[in-house]
Design a protein around this motif. Structure first.
Motif, PDB file in Angstrom:
ATOM      1  N   ASP A 163     -57.338  72.398  50.924  1.00 20.36           N
ATOM      2  CA  ASP A 163     -58.249  72.917  49.894  1.00 20.36           C
ATOM      3  C   ASP A 163     -57.762  74.225  49.290  1.00 20.36           C
ATOM      4  OD1 ASP A 163     -60.007  70.763  50.172  1.00 20.36           O
ATOM      5  OD2 ASP A 163     -61.092  71.736  51.800  1.00 20.36           O
ATOM      6  N   GLY A 164     -56.444  74.505  49.388  1.00 19.49           N
ATOM      7  CA  GLY A 164     -55.892  75.691  48.768  1.00 19.49           C
ATOM      8  C   GLY A 164     -56.164  76.980  49.524  1.00 19.49           C
ATOM      9  N   ARG A 165     -56.630  76.875  50.776  1.00 22.72           N
ATOM     10  CA  ARG A 165     -56.854  78.079  51.576  1.00 22.72           C
ATOM     11  C   ARG A 165     -55.523  78.586  52.128  1.00 22.72           C
ATOM     12  NH1 ARG A 165     -61.403  74.914  53.299  1.00 22.72           N
ATOM     13  NH2 ARG A 165     -60.214  74.189  55.103  1.00 22.72           N
ATOM     14  N   VAL A 166     -55.360  79.899  52.157  1.00 21.09           N
ATOM     15  CA  VAL A 166     -54.112  80.502  52.626  1.00 21.09           C
ATOM     16  C   VAL A 166     -54.030  80.405  54.152  1.00 21.09           C
ATOM     17  CG1 VAL A 166     -52.756  82.621  52.753  1.00 21.09           C
ATOM     18  CG2 VAL A 166     -53.993  82.061  50.661  1.00 21.09           C
ATOM     19  N   ILE A 167     -52.882  79.971  54.641  1.00 23.43           N
ATOM     20  CA  ILE A 167     -52.640  79.887  56.080  1.00 23.43           C
ATOM     21  C   ILE A 167     -51.317  80.573  56.399  1.00 23.43           C
ATOM     22  CG2 ILE A 167     -53.922  77.717  56.351  1.00 23.43           C
ATOM     23  CD1 ILE A 167     -51.213  76.257  56.402  1.00 23.43           C
ATOM     24  N   ASP A 168     -51.124  80.938  57.639  1.00 16.43           N
ATOM     25  CA  ASP A 168     -49.847  81.478  58.105  1.00 16.43           C
ATOM     26  C   ASP A 168     -49.037  80.347  58.729  1.00 16.43           C
ATOM     27  OD1 ASP A 168     -50.139  84.170  57.384  1.00 16.43           O
ATOM     28  OD2 ASP A 168     -51.396  84.565  59.136  1.00 16.43           O
ATOM     29  N   VAL A 169     -47.853  80.083  58.154  1.00 15.34           N
ATOM     30  CA  VAL A 169     -46.968  79.032  58.654  1.00 15.34           C
ATOM     31  C   VAL A 169     -45.837  79.684  59.435  1.00 15.34           C
ATOM     32  CG1 VAL A 169     -45.348  77.227  57.988  1.00 15.34           C
ATOM     33  CG2 VAL A 169     -47.544  77.410  56.825  1.00 15.34           C
ATOM     34  N   TRP A 170     -45.555  79.167  60.623  1.00 15.41           N
ATOM     35  CA  TRP A 170     -44.539  79.739  61.490  1.00 15.41           C
ATOM     36  C   TRP A 170     -43.220  78.985  61.344  1.00 15.41           C
ATOM     37  CZ3 TRP A 170     -48.840  78.990  65.512  1.00 15.41           C
ATOM     38  CH2 TRP A 170     -49.778  80.029  65.397  1.00 15.41           C
ATOM     39  N   LYS A 171     -42.130  79.737  61.338  1.00 15.03           N
ATOM     40  CA  LYS A 171     -40.795  79.155  61.241  1.00 15.03           C
ATOM     41  C   LYS A 171     -39.828  79.986  62.078  1.00 15.03           C
ATOM     42  CE  LYS A 171     -39.175  77.563  57.445  1.00 15.03           C
ATOM     43  NZ  LYS A 171     -38.616  77.402  56.083  1.00 15.03           N
ATOM     44  N   PHE A 172     -38.753  79.344  62.521  1.00 10.98           N
ATOM     45  CA  PHE A 172     -37.657  80.112  63.089  1.00 10.98           C
ATOM     46  C   PHE A 172     -36.990  80.894  61.952  1.00 10.98           C
ATOM     47  CE2 PHE A 172     -37.374  76.970  66.735  1.00 10.98           C
ATOM     48  CZ  PHE A 172     -37.701  77.898  67.709  1.00 10.98           C
ATOM     49  N   ARG A 173     -36.723  82.164  62.199  1.00  8.46           N
ATOM     50  CA  ARG A 173     -36.091  82.987  61.170  1.00  8.46           C
ATOM     51  C   ARG A 173     -34.661  82.518  60.941  1.00  8.46           C
ATOM     52  NH1 ARG A 173     -32.879  87.285  61.325  1.00  8.46           N
ATOM     53  NH2 ARG A 173     -33.142  87.462  63.592  1.00  8.46           N
ATOM     54  N   SER A 174     -34.356  82.236  59.683  1.00  4.96           N
ATOM     55  CA  SER A 174     -33.009  81.770  59.320  1.00  4.96           C
ATOM     56  C   SER A 174     -32.343  82.696  58.321  1.00  4.96           C
ATOM     57  CB  SER A 174     -33.079  80.350  58.743  1.00  4.96           C
ATOM     58  OG  SER A 174     -33.920  80.321  57.604  1.00  4.96           O
ATOM     59  N   MET A 175     -33.041  83.747  57.909  1.00  6.12           N
ATOM     60  CA  MET A 175     -32.510  84.688  56.929  1.00  6.12           C
ATOM     61  C   MET A 175     -32.495  86.101  57.501  1.00  6.12           C
ATOM     62  SD  MET A 175     -34.121  83.585  53.251  1.00  6.12           S
ATOM     63  CE  MET A 175     -33.621  82.081  52.410  1.00  6.12           C
ATOM     64  N   SER A 176     -31.787  86.968  56.809  1.00  5.71           N
ATOM     65  CA  SER A 176     -31.779  88.377  57.203  1.00  5.71           C
ATOM     66  C   SER A 176     -32.985  89.117  56.660  1.00  5.71           C
ATOM     67  CB  SER A 176     -30.490  89.047  56.700  1.00  5.71           C
ATOM     68  OG  SER A 176     -30.378  88.906  55.288  1.00  5.71           O
ATOM     69  N   VAL A 177     -33.757  88.434  55.773  1.00  2.00           N
ATOM     70  CA  VAL A 177     -34.980  89.018  55.210  1.00  2.00           C
ATOM     71  C   VAL A 177     -36.160  88.137  55.582  1.00  2.00           C
ATOM     72  CG1 VAL A 177     -33.735  90.068  53.294  1.00  2.00           C
ATOM     73  CG2 VAL A 177     -34.694  87.762  53.027  1.00  2.00           C
ATOM     74  N   GLN A 178     -37.371  88.719  55.434  1.00  2.00           N
ATOM     75  CA  GLN A 178     -38.596  87.973  55.725  1.00  2.00           C
ATOM     76  C   GLN A 178     -39.548  88.147  54.542  1.00  2.00           C
ATOM     77  OE1 GLN A 178     -40.050  88.319  59.928  1.00  2.00           O
ATOM     78  NE2 GLN A 178     -38.453  89.894  60.103  1.00  2.00           N
ATOM     79  N   GLU A 179     -39.279  87.406  53.458  1.00  2.00           N
ATOM     80  CA  GLU A 179     -40.069  87.560  52.237  1.00  2.00           C
ATOM     81  C   GLU A 179     -41.426  86.884  52.388  1.00  2.00           C
ATOM     82  OE1 GLU A 179     -37.546  85.856  49.311  1.00  2.00           O
ATOM     83  OE2 GLU A 179     -36.375  87.691  49.041  1.00  2.00           O
ATOM     84  N   ASN A 180     -42.490  87.647  52.053  1.00  2.00           N
ATOM     85  CA  ASN A 180     -43.833  87.102  52.202  1.00  2.00           C
ATOM     86  C   ASN A 180     -44.780  87.751  51.200  1.00  2.00           C
ATOM     87  OD1 ASN A 180     -45.714  85.393  53.369  1.00  2.00           O
ATOM     88  ND2 ASN A 180     -46.370  86.901  54.875  1.00  2.00           N
ATOM     89  N   GLY A 181     -44.222  88.199  50.082  1.00  2.00           N
ATOM     90  CA  GLY A 181     -45.043  88.907  49.105  1.00  2.00           C
ATOM     91  C   GLY A 181     -45.333  88.077  47.884  1.00  2.00           C
ATOM     92  N   GLU A 182     -45.555  88.773  46.759  1.00  2.00           N
ATOM     93  CA  GLU A 182     -45.895  88.093  45.518  1.00  2.00           C
ATOM     94  C   GLU A 182     -44.682  87.398  44.907  1.00  2.00           C
ATOM     95  OE1 GLU A 182     -47.752  90.806  42.896  1.00  2.00           O
ATOM     96  OE2 GLU A 182     -49.493  91.154  44.188  1.00  2.00           O
ATOM     97  N   THR A 183     -43.486  87.813  45.325  1.00  2.00           N
ATOM     98  CA  THR A 183     -42.262  87.179  44.833  1.00  2.00           C
ATOM     99  C   THR A 183     -41.458  86.675  46.019  1.00  2.00           C
ATOM    100  OG1 THR A 183     -42.165  88.639  42.907  1.00  2.00           O
ATOM    101  CG2 THR A 183     -40.138  87.483  43.520  1.00  2.00           C
ATOM    102  N   VAL A 184     -41.199  85.369  46.056  1.00  2.00           N
ATOM    103  CA  VAL A 184     -40.393  84.761  47.107  1.00  2.00           C
ATOM    104  C   VAL A 184     -39.295  83.952  46.428  1.00  2.00           C
ATOM    105  CG1 VAL A 184     -40.348  83.179  49.065  1.00  2.00           C
ATOM    106  CG2 VAL A 184     -42.336  84.656  48.720  1.00  2.00           C
TER     107      VAL A 184
END
Length: 469
Positions: free
Chosen positions: A323-344
């Motif tokens: 229903d378009g609700r925001v959730i936190d999705v977990w992943k193994f980190r594969s990058m040197s950055v962790q982008e989670n803002g308005e721009t990904v």
């Protein structure tokens, strides 16, 4: 035209299905008893009779014995599975409350439950293939006609002609005067047989020459549609309404009654009611089993990430869920950055942000494994549309028609789009549109069997992809 075109009566076919279902339920019980060296005692006979009676009632209530001529095998088997599971649940409850469950062999019961559903599924598959062959030889045919010289009507005629296994023969079109202009009519007449007007169609239906009538009229012609329906109420033809709006992205349609008003839901979800519990049970069983098997692998991946690059082994990213609700999705980190803002920024080929070990994880989809915990938590499913970062949702919802409809179900670790090659970077709107198209196909055709099919295809070809950077 001669009535019936060699058709077999639906009532007779439905009666045959009921008889064979009852026979197979009893036969599977007898075979299970024989395999485990038990006799068919009076108690087992009573259990069999209760099962046959209950299944017949429950199958009727979920519409298992209606015509499945124009619907998928998976949907039919899903309905059959629901009726059989409900029957088994009833038997188990009876055994519990009467305290007689201990008198029956668990091995026999388990074997009977599995073998019965297998037999019901196989029998339906074989019957369906036989009907397809008969229809290819002009047997078991239903006659149809389309009322309304519209583009939607011509498309419907083409779709039916392209699927001869449906066993529906469109005799032609019946004109509704004044619905479209003469120029539009002329453009449609090039490859279309016009039989007559609406009165001719009603006369043919009253004579039993038409089994199906399709009204392909624009919704603005409400008064005309109402008059035509009144006319066909005096016939036995099955009338289908195909307004132009239904050519668009309809998901799951259901009729609802609110007082004296009838409402048709257009963008609905098939995963509701009892299906919610089936889907959740599927997720819990599969996620628990997979996590138990791969726990050592996940521990090794976490250690590998920590040893090869600075930062945490797992990161969270905000994405849209049910229903378009925001959730936190977990992943193994594969990058040197962790982008989670308005721009990904999506990962691209030879992306410098991807670590060497992370590139391996992404190519093999192993970076997605922590999402099994999301499944146990209830925010995701094993199978469903892949969740996108919130920033990407906001970008593409304005560019791709029907984009947000993919959130009518829980997002999944794998999905129909992924096993069909639509994963990885979506550097064009067309690529995202194709992914959304596959996601909506999954929602429209959802069943437990479809989920299992997608999961098996994921294991065989869905993990490793050249499109994953």
């Amino acid at each position: 035209m001669q009535q019936g075109w060699g058709r077999l009566h639906q009532g007779g076919i439905a009666a045959l299905y009921r008889l064979l279902d009852g026979f197979l339920i009893f036969s599977a019980l007898a075979v299970s008893l024989t395999i485990f060296d038990h006799g068919l005692t009076k108690d087992w006979l009573i259990v069999g009779l209760i099962a046959v009676t209950s299944f017949a009632f429950l199958a009727e209530s979920v519409g298992l014995y209606r015509s499945w001529r124009v619907e998928s095998y998976l949907r039919m088997i899903g309905t059959c599975l629901a009726a059989w599971i409900a029957t088994c649940a009833l038997l188990l409850l009876l055994g519990y409350f009467t305290k007689l469950g201990a008198n029956f062999s668990r091995l026999v019961v388990g074997s009977w439950i599995v073998s019965t559903f297998s037999a019901l599924a196989v029998w339906r598959f074989l019957a369906r293939q036989l009907l397809f062959r008969l229809r290819a030889r002009d047997r078991n045919i239903r006659t149809g006609a389309i009322i309304g010289m519209t583009e939607a009507g011509r498309q419907l005629a083409k779709d039916i002609a392209d699927n001869p296994h449906l066993g529906i023969r469109i005799l032609g079109f019946f004109r509704v005067d004044g619905i479209i202009s003469d120029a539009e009519t002329d453009s449609l007449l090039n490859d279309t047989q016009v039989i007559g007007g609406v009165e001719d169609a009603v006369t043919a239906a009253r004579a039993g020459m038409l089994d199906h009538v399709y009204l392909a009229l624009p919704l603005r012609e409400e008064e005309q549609i109402r008059e035509i329906l009144v006319e066909f109420a005096d016939t036995t033809a099955t009338v289908h309404l195909l307004p132009n709006i239904f050519v668009a992205n309809m998901l799951q349609s259901n009729w609802y009654q609110v007082g004296q008003s009838s409402l048709l839901s257009v963008f609905d979800t098939p995963i509701e009611g009892l299906n919610v519990w089936f889907k959740r049970l599927e997720d819990l069983v599969l996620a628990t089993a997979i996590l138990t098997l791969i726990a050592p692998l996940m521990a090794a991946i976490a250690v590998g990430i920590r040893l090869t690059s600075p930062g945490p082994a797992i990161f969270r990213q905000r994405r849209y869920g049910l229903d378009g609700r925001v959730i936190d999705v977990w992943k193994f980190r594969s990058m040197s950055v962790q982008e989670n803002g308005e721009t990904v920024v999506q990962a691209k080929r030879q992306d410098p942000r991807v670590t060497k070990f992370g590139r391996f994880l992404r190519r093999t989809s192993l970076d997605e494994l922590p999402q099994l915990f999301n499944v146990l938590q209830g925010s995701m499913s094993i199978v469903g549309p892949r969740p996108h970062a919130v920033a990407h949702n906001e970008q593409y919802r304005r560019l791709v028609n029907g984009y947000m409809l993919r959130h009518k179900v829980k997002p999944g670790i794998t999905g129909w789009a992924q096993i069909n090659g639509w994963r990885g970077e979506t550097d064009t709107v067309e690529k995202m549109a194709r992914r959304v198209e596959h996601d909506l196909h999954y929602i429209r055709n959802w069943s437990i069997l479809l989920d299992l099919r997608i999961l098996m295809l994921t294991f065989s070809k869905g993990f490793i992809s050249e499109n994953s950077y």
